[in-house]
Design a protein around this motif. Structure first.
Motif, PDB file in Angstrom:
ATOM      1  N   PRO A 144      63.822  84.996 -11.975  1.00 53.36           N
ATOM      2  CA  PRO A 144      64.669  84.545 -13.091  1.00 53.36           C
ATOM      3  C   PRO A 144      63.887  83.955 -14.255  1.00 53.36           C
ATOM      4  O   PRO A 144      64.415  83.856 -15.366  1.00 53.36           O
ATOM      5  CB  PRO A 144      65.569  83.488 -12.448  1.00 53.36           C
ATOM      6  CG  PRO A 144      64.779  82.983 -11.279  1.00 53.36           C
ATOM      7  CD  PRO A 144      64.014  84.163 -10.768  1.00 53.36           C
ATOM      8  N   ASN A 145      62.645  83.560 -14.033  1.00 52.07           N
ATOM      9  CA  ASN A 145      61.866  82.926 -15.097  1.00 52.07           C
ATOM     10  C   ASN A 145      60.850  83.876 -15.737  1.00 52.07           C
ATOM     11  O   ASN A 145      59.965  83.439 -16.462  1.00 52.07           O
ATOM     12  CB  ASN A 145      61.135  81.697 -14.537  1.00 52.07           C
ATOM     13  CG  ASN A 145      62.095  80.652 -14.012  1.00 52.07           C
ATOM     14  OD1 ASN A 145      63.135  80.392 -14.624  1.00 52.07           O
ATOM     15  ND2 ASN A 145      61.774  80.074 -12.869  1.00 52.07           N
ATOM     16  N   SER A 146      61.007  85.158 -15.477  1.00 50.88           N
ATOM     17  CA  SER A 146      60.080  86.155 -16.016  1.00 50.88           C
ATOM     18  C   SER A 146      60.549  86.639 -17.388  1.00 50.88           C
ATOM     19  O   SER A 146      61.598  86.227 -17.897  1.00 50.88           O
ATOM     20  CB  SER A 146      60.002  87.339 -15.065  1.00 50.88           C
ATOM     21  OG  SER A 146      61.239  88.033 -15.040  1.00 50.88           O
ATOM     22  N   SER A 147      59.795  87.572 -17.968  1.00 50.42           N
ATOM     23  CA  SER A 147      60.205  88.201 -19.234  1.00 50.42           C
ATOM     24  C   SER A 147      61.437  89.071 -19.054  1.00 50.42           C
ATOM     25  O   SER A 147      62.129  89.384 -20.017  1.00 50.42           O
ATOM     26  CB  SER A 147      59.068  89.072 -19.768  1.00 50.42           C
ATOM     27  OG  SER A 147      58.874  90.217 -18.925  1.00 50.42           O
ATOM     28  N   LYS A 148      61.675  89.484 -17.796  1.00 51.08           N
ATOM     29  CA  LYS A 148      62.798  90.372 -17.440  1.00 51.08           C
ATOM     30  C   LYS A 148      62.693  91.730 -18.132  1.00 51.08           C
ATOM     31  O   LYS A 148      63.695  92.412 -18.336  1.00 51.08           O
ATOM     32  CB  LYS A 148      64.142  89.699 -17.738  1.00 51.08           C
ATOM     33  CG  LYS A 148      64.331  88.411 -16.944  1.00 51.08           C
ATOM     34  CD  LYS A 148      65.689  87.769 -17.182  1.00 51.08           C
ATOM     35  CE  LYS A 148      65.811  86.475 -16.372  1.00 51.08           C
ATOM     36  NZ  LYS A 148      67.088  85.793 -16.611  1.00 51.08           N
TER      37      LYS A 148
END
Length: 323
Positions: A144-148
């Protein structure tokens, strides 16, 4: 003194033997030079030998034209097969030939790759569901804390496995709208092309968090591009494969792949054997039924990797050679 009654002779073994003995089974994969085809062939050889049949393979070596010629020659031979097992390169190329085979009394089993053809059975993956599993794995791997930001290295635009994988991936990403596909080139199932398009993808999107390559045969190229860019710890690479030890499990263990959605090859091949035995004893005409027998799949990662998660091609071939 009363004597024990004699048991009636079981007619099943003789019926079984009569239906299967000397029956000819021919496998035409896309090529014989990769783990799935070699694994199928090793188990099929053992099983067909055991019931007194004749097993053969033909090797198109990735050529659609050579595959069509091989199927044509098999159908036209004086000793026609009773069962033809085909790995179709796309949805349509072999459909007319496979219909011709059925019209000449040959059962046709599609293996692994679906086609626009009512085979006597399809044995293999549900590729749409496989795509869902890949997408779920990459969403979890990115976190959830990535660049997605996600990249796809597709196979091509005609093979059902590529088209259906894509559809399944899109289903999952539609439920995770924060995740964005920033690139989706084709590799044409070639590792060098996969490496090149992944290199470009990483240059254009340096903060990409995950990549799904549609086959482990070319995901080695994507992995090399990730390694060249020094992003092994930043990009979660997901692929699918036949579950062979060196191709999949070893690369999960060493971190090359974050997750692999693997086929249970042994079970898949035994499903083939079971449907072959059924068809040869059924008395039904080829082309009168078209069941689907899907192979169980799951995304395997370091967290759920077990000693028996993969099969070993060398061990399987050695076992077959010893018999």
């Amino acid at each position: 003194m009363a004597t024990a009654p004699q048991a009636a002779e079981d007619p099943a073994p003789a019926t079984y033997a009569a239906a299967l003995k000397d029956k000819r089974i021919v496998l035409v994969p896309m090529a014989m030079g990769f783990d799935l085809a070699q694994g199928w062939a090793a188990i099929l050889q053992r099983e067909v030998d055991a019931f007194g049949g004749v097993f053969e393979t033909r090797d198109p070596n990735w050529s659609v034209e050579a595959g069509a010629q091989a199927i044509t020659e098999v159908i036209s031979s004086d000793t026609k097969p009773n069962v033809l097992i085909v790995m179709s390169p796309d949805l349509n190329s072999y459909s007319k030939l496979m219909k011709r085979a059925q019209s000449e009394g040959i059962y046709v089993i599609l293996i692994d790759n679906p086609a626009n053809f009512a085979a006597d059975a399809y044995v293999g993956s549900d590729w749409t569901h496989l795509g869902r599993l890949e997408a779920e794995a990459v969403v979890k791997g990115c976190g959830p804390n990535s660049s997605k930001k996600i990249g796809l290295v597709q196979g091509d635009q005609v093979n059902a496995t590529s088209l259906y994988q894509y559809a399944g991936i899109m289903e999952v990403l539609a439920k995770n709208p924060d995740f964005q596909v920033v690139a989706k080139p084709d590799s044409n199932w070639d590792a060098t092309t996969s490496r090149n398009v992944t290199t470009t993808m990483l240059q254009q999107n340096p903060d990409i968090c995950g990549i799904i390559d549609f086959w482990d045969g070319d995901a080695t190229g994507a992995a090399a591009a990730i390694r060249d860019a020094g992003k092994q710890d930043q990009v979660f690479l997901v692929t699918t494969g036949g579950g062979e030890k060196t191709a999949d499990c070893d690369r999960i263990a060493d971190g090359t792949y974050g997750a692999v959605v693997m086929t249970e090859l042994a079970q898949e091949t035994h499903n083939m054997v079971a449907i072959i035995k059924y068809l040869l004893q059924s008395g039904q005409a080829p082309g009168t039924a078209s069941p689907y027998i899907y192979t169980l799949m799951k995304a395997t990662t370091k967290e759920n990797l077990r000693p028996d998660s993969c099969w070993d091609l060398k061990a399987l071939q050695a076992e077959a050679a010893a018999k």
